[in-house]
Design a protein around this motif. Structure first.
Motif, mmCIF file in Angstrom:
data_model
loop_
_atom_site.group_PDB
_atom_site.id
_atom_site.type_symbol
_atom_site.label_atom_id
_atom_site.label_comp_id
_atom_site.label_asym_id
_atom_site.label_seq_id
_atom_site.Cartn_x
_atom_site.Cartn_y
_atom_site.Cartn_z
ATOM 1 N N GLN A 144 0.839 -1.196 0.000
ATOM 2 C CA GLN A 144 0.000 0.000 0.000
ATOM 3 C C GLN A 144 0.874 1.246 0.000
ATOM 4 O O GLN A 144 1.850 1.339 0.748
ATOM 5 C CB GLN A 144 -0.915 0.004 1.229
ATOM 6 N N GLY A 145 0.525 2.188 -0.859
ATOM 7 C CA GLY A 145 1.307 3.421 -0.975
ATOM 8 C C GLY A 145 2.351 3.382 -2.073
ATOM 9 O O GLY A 145 2.968 4.416 -2.366
ATOM 10 N N ASP A 146 2.576 2.211 -2.682
ATOM 11 C CA ASP A 146 3.506 2.114 -3.808
ATOM 12 C C ASP A 146 2.942 2.814 -5.040
ATOM 13 O O ASP A 146 1.750 3.139 -5.112
ATOM 14 C CB ASP A 146 3.763 0.651 -4.181
ATOM 15 N N VAL A 206 -2.621 1.166 -4.977
ATOM 16 C CA VAL A 206 -1.414 1.870 -5.419
ATOM 17 C C VAL A 206 -1.777 2.782 -6.576
ATOM 18 O O VAL A 206 -2.805 2.610 -7.235
ATOM 19 C CB VAL A 206 -0.302 0.887 -5.866
ATOM 20 N N ARG A 230 8.741 3.162 -4.296
ATOM 21 C CA ARG A 230 8.355 2.982 -2.886
ATOM 22 C C ARG A 230 9.080 3.996 -2.024
ATOM 23 O O ARG A 230 10.319 4.144 -2.114
ATOM 24 C CB ARG A 230 8.685 1.560 -2.447
ATOM 25 N N THR A 231 8.362 4.705 -1.205
ATOM 26 C CA THR A 231 8.983 5.649 -0.265
ATOM 27 C C THR A 231 9.710 4.886 0.812
ATOM 28 O O THR A 231 9.168 3.950 1.401
ATOM 29 C CB THR A 231 7.915 6.554 0.361
#
Length: 231
Positions: free
Chosen positions: A49-51, A180, A229-230
């Motif tokens: 999640q968040g990618d 994402v 990715r962060t």
């Protein structure tokens, strides 16, 4: 995830934020393959999640049936003439061969290509470059011609830009089990463009900077997908 592409860094700092760029290695995508199947197969278990998933425009176009072997293309005289005056770049042939110019004429229309050629001829005289592609538009910029370092069978093929890239990005996003963002990108060793995405404008501009050094490479890496990715 695949190993990092040779000579390409996996991480980068942009605006004070550290990002990982994680290439996903696939088999060679061929005409007749389904993009949905490629996405599902190779992103399974790879996303968080968040990618952000980025997809190269080339595999989108190939799965849309927009790849042509050179012997399928019969350039007209105008294509042969105009291709002689196109500046070839360090990363590819662009429209500098009759077959790619022929496809540009078909994609963009003869009037637009002639206008682009006329504008370019004038502005080159004043030391300005790049106006041909600026006038011709992204369809012309997105045409990939064959090069020696391109993975077969595309070392003898012309691949057009993808159709409806924004809709493709939205569709790919709907296939994924993890929330994402998705972007269809045209990235090479001298720059890049986001052809379509689920991002806003600021997000697209940031993504260009994140991918600015072309972490997927241009040749035999066979990594047409990647994840941002962060850290």
């Amino acid at each position: 995830m695949s190993e990092a592409n040779k000579g390409k860094a996996l991480s980068i700092d942009v605006d004070g934020v550290a990002y990982q760029r994680l290439p996903i290695r696939t088999r060679v995508v061929m005409p007749g393959d389904e993009l949905d199947e490629i996405i599902r197969e190779y992103t399974a278990g790879q996303l968080q999640q968040g990618d952000l998933l980025f997809v190269t425009e080339k595999i989108v176009a190939i799965t849309q049936g927009r790849s042509y072997q050179l012997d399928e293309i019969k350039p007209r005289g105008l294509a042969r003439f105009l291709s002689k005056y196109v500046t070839r770049t360090s990363y590819g042939i662009g429209l500098g061969m009759p077959e790619t110019m022929e496809m540009a004429l078909r994609e963009c229309g003869t009037p637009r290509i002639l206008l682009a050629a006329a504008v370019s001829a004038v502005t080159k005289a004043f030391g300005r470059s790049g106006d041909f592609y600026r006038v011709a538009g992204y369809k012309a910029r997105s045409i990939d011609g064959p090069t020696a370092h391109t993975i077969p069978p595309y070392n003898t093929a012309v691949v057009l830009g993808p159709e409806k890239p924004k809709q493709v990005a939205q569709h790919v996003q709907s296939l994924l089990d993890v929330p994402v963002e998705v972007a269809v990108v045209d990235i090479n060793d001298i720059g890049g463009n986001i052809l379509g995405s689920t991002l806003d404008r600021a997000g697209e501009q940031r993504l260009v900077r994140i991918l600015g050094d072309n972490p997927l490479g241009q040749g035999h890496e066979s990594t047409p997908l990647g994840v941002i990715r962060t850290v």
